[in-house]
Design an enzyme around this catalytic site. Structure first.
Site, mmCIF file in Angstrom:
data_model
loop_
_atom_site.group_PDB
_atom_site.id
_atom_site.type_symbol
_atom_site.label_atom_id
_atom_site.label_comp_id
_atom_site.label_asym_id
_atom_site.label_seq_id
_atom_site.Cartn_x
_atom_site.Cartn_y
_atom_site.Cartn_z
ATOM 1 N N ALA A 259 21.197 -8.847 19.610
ATOM 2 C CA ALA A 259 22.378 -7.976 19.684
ATOM 3 C C ALA A 259 23.444 -8.423 18.685
ATOM 4 C CB ALA A 259 22.940 -7.994 21.107
ATOM 5 N N VAL B 97 22.973 -9.984 15.809
ATOM 6 C CA VAL B 97 22.533 -9.674 14.443
ATOM 7 C C VAL B 97 22.688 -8.168 14.160
ATOM 8 C CG1 VAL B 97 20.505 -9.608 12.917
ATOM 9 C CG2 VAL B 97 20.979 -11.655 14.293
ATOM 10 N N ARG C 70 20.778 -30.788 21.728
ATOM 11 C CA ARG C 70 22.023 -31.404 22.205
ATOM 12 C C ARG C 70 22.422 -32.360 21.089
ATOM 13 N NH1 ARG C 70 22.388 -29.668 27.476
ATOM 14 N NH2 ARG C 70 20.435 -29.482 28.620
ATOM 15 N N GLY D 259 28.848 -27.855 27.492
ATOM 16 C CA GLY D 259 28.851 -28.797 26.364
ATOM 17 C C GLY D 259 29.066 -28.059 25.045
ATOM 18 N N ARG E 224 22.522 -30.304 37.108
ATOM 19 C CA ARG E 224 23.110 -31.648 37.119
ATOM 20 C C ARG E 224 24.490 -31.630 37.766
ATOM 21 N NH1 ARG E 224 21.506 -33.925 31.814
ATOM 22 N NH2 ARG E 224 22.689 -32.145 31.088
ATOM 23 N N ALA F 99 15.321 -21.514 52.923
ATOM 24 C CA ALA F 99 15.273 -22.983 53.013
ATOM 25 C C ALA F 99 16.012 -23.455 54.267
ATOM 26 C CB ALA F 99 15.905 -23.599 51.769
ATOM 27 N N LYS G 261 9.434 -24.780 64.546
ATOM 28 C CA LYS G 261 9.264 -24.440 63.121
ATOM 29 C C LYS G 261 8.011 -25.154 62.639
ATOM 30 C CE LYS G 261 13.655 -23.089 61.301
ATOM 31 N NZ LYS G 261 14.002 -22.458 60.070
ATOM 32 N N SER G 262 7.129 -24.416 61.980
ATOM 33 C CA SER G 262 5.878 -25.054 61.546
ATOM 34 C C SER G 262 6.038 -25.699 60.169
ATOM 35 C CB SER G 262 4.758 -24.033 61.505
ATOM 36 O OG SER G 262 5.079 -23.046 60.565
HETATM 37 O O1 F6P Z 1 22.196 -27.269 31.343
HETATM 38 C C1 F6P Z 1 21.009 -26.754 31.817
HETATM 39 C C2 F6P Z 1 20.121 -27.820 32.382
HETATM 40 O O2 F6P Z 1 18.891 -27.207 32.659
HETATM 41 C C3 F6P Z 1 20.638 -28.552 33.618
HETATM 42 O O3 F6P Z 1 20.477 -27.843 34.809
HETATM 43 C C4 F6P Z 1 19.826 -29.809 33.574
HETATM 44 O O4 F6P Z 1 20.451 -30.820 34.298
HETATM 45 C C5 F6P Z 1 19.783 -30.103 32.104
HETATM 46 O O5 F6P Z 1 19.892 -28.861 31.456
HETATM 47 C C6 F6P Z 1 18.552 -30.818 31.638
HETATM 48 O O6 F6P Z 1 18.656 -31.012 30.272
HETATM 49 P P1 F6P Z 1 17.530 -31.568 29.299
HETATM 50 O O7 F6P Z 1 16.525 -30.482 29.113
HETATM 51 O O8 F6P Z 1 18.246 -31.865 28.041
HETATM 52 O O9 F6P Z 1 16.928 -32.739 29.987
#
Ligand code: F6P
Length: 328
Positions: free
Chosen positions: A25, A27, A75, A107, A176, A191, A218-219
């Site tokens: 989208a 581009v 990253r 980030g 995380r 759950a 609950k099984s």
């Molecule tokens: O930011 C997305 C995410 O999937 C988080 O949920 C997870 O903690 C992190 O990235 C894992 O990062 P990597 O793939 O760099 O280990």
């Protein structure tokens, strides 16, 4: 108002399904408006290493259905340093680029904001692309819907086995700093308990809850543990519970990176398309240091500062409230 002529687009941080529809989208909207577009490989790493290429409308053909990101991602620690930013800026200038679309999570936005404050002559718009769904100013981030559906599919399968063997499963899902996937998947799969970074669960309470379930015939039981839960990780939680809950056979499954892959859902394809389209239009309108996001089914702008405001970000209170009630 700064008039732009050449946009760079990059994906950074964890990949998320829906990034490719968004790149497409960006581009095509840019080309439609007479702008040039450059794709940067591997996010900020590509800016520093000058790894970029001019994109045309055919360079994004047949990618709507693809998971991951055709631009690749990384990253990038050097981009946190001044030296990395200076190099990135020089490369952007060499290519005559005056605007940047960054697709990623917190980030990515933190880097984008710092860069943009240092070099305000490059306009920056962020697109929320992370399976974590943890940015303010967008009810949903790109990839969250697909990832949650992937998790649900996996947990449904585990439930079959849990039920067949009368077992208690502890399942770790990604997040995380965010319990968004855990919460949605947990409610969707019934759950018995969900452990989240945003809400401390005492192990004693969890044990009591599981014992109640067992005496209520609950099984099987499923406990979802988000990666960032503060009880020390899924294996520690399982071990602590096993000591007290003897009549269940306990198993642990970590779903891991399978949660990030796969073809984007319809929702993420549309969201990616809407956000990419809006990001370019925002740049054309002279906006910078903003994020495009989905709010009440409208695409609106939020400042990057506000988008990163984790203290303001909250999981839905009604979902949190109903977890224990719906799983009695
Ligand atoms: O930011 C997305 C995410 O999937 C988080 O949920 C997870 O903690 C992190 O990235 C894992 O990062 P990597 O793939 O760099 O280990």
């Amino acid at each position: 108002m700064q008039k732009i002529s050449k946009i760079a687009v990059l994906t950074s941080g964890g990949d998320a399904p829906g990034m490719n529809p968004c790149i497409r989208a960006v581009v095509r909207t840019a080309i439609y408006n007479g702008l040039k577009v450059v794709g940067v490989r591997q996010g900020y790493k590509g800016l520093i290493e000058n790894d970029m290429y001019e994109m045309d409308k055919r360079s994004v053909s047949n990618i709507l259905n693809l998971g991951g990101t055709i631009l690749k991602t990384a990253r990038c620690l050097p981009f946190k340093e001044d030296e990395g930013m200076v190099t990135a800026y020089q490369h952007l200038k060499e290519h005559g680029i005056d605007a940047l679309v960054v697709i990623g999570g917190d980030g990515t936005f933190t880097g984008a904001l710092r860069f943009s404050k240092k070099y305000p002559d490059i306009a920056v718009i962020g697109v929320p692309g992370t399976i974590d769904n943890d940015l303010c100013g967008s009810t949903y981030t790109l990839g969250f819907d697909t990832a949650t559906n992937t998790v649900i599919e996996a947990i449904d399968k585990i439930r079959d086995t849990a039920d067949a063997h009368d077992r208690l499963f502890f399942i770790e899902v990604m997040g995380r700093d965010s319990g968004a996937i855990a919460l949605r998947a947990g409610i969707s799969c019934g759950a018995e308990a969900i452990l989240l970074p945003e809400k401390q669960t005492a192990i004693d309470d969890l044990i009591r809850n599981l014992k109640d379930g067992s005496s209520n015939k609950k099984s099987s039981s499923i406990v979802i543990v988000a990666e960032g839960d503060k009880n020390g990780g899924v294996y520690d939680v399982a071990k602590a519970v096993q000591k007290e809950v003897k009549d269940y056979d306990i198993k642990v499954t970590i779903l891991g990176h399978l949660q990030r892959g796969g073809s984007p859902s319809s929702f993420d394809r549309i969201l990616g398309s809407r956000l990419g389209y809006a990001a370019v239009n925002a740049l054309i309108a002279g906006e910078t240091q903003k994020m495009v996001g989905l709010q009440a089914n409208h695409i609106l702008l939020t400042s990057l500062e506000e988008a990163l405001n984790h203290h303001e970000f909250k999981l839905e209170a009604d979902l949190l409230e109903m977890v224990d009630i719906l799983s009695i």
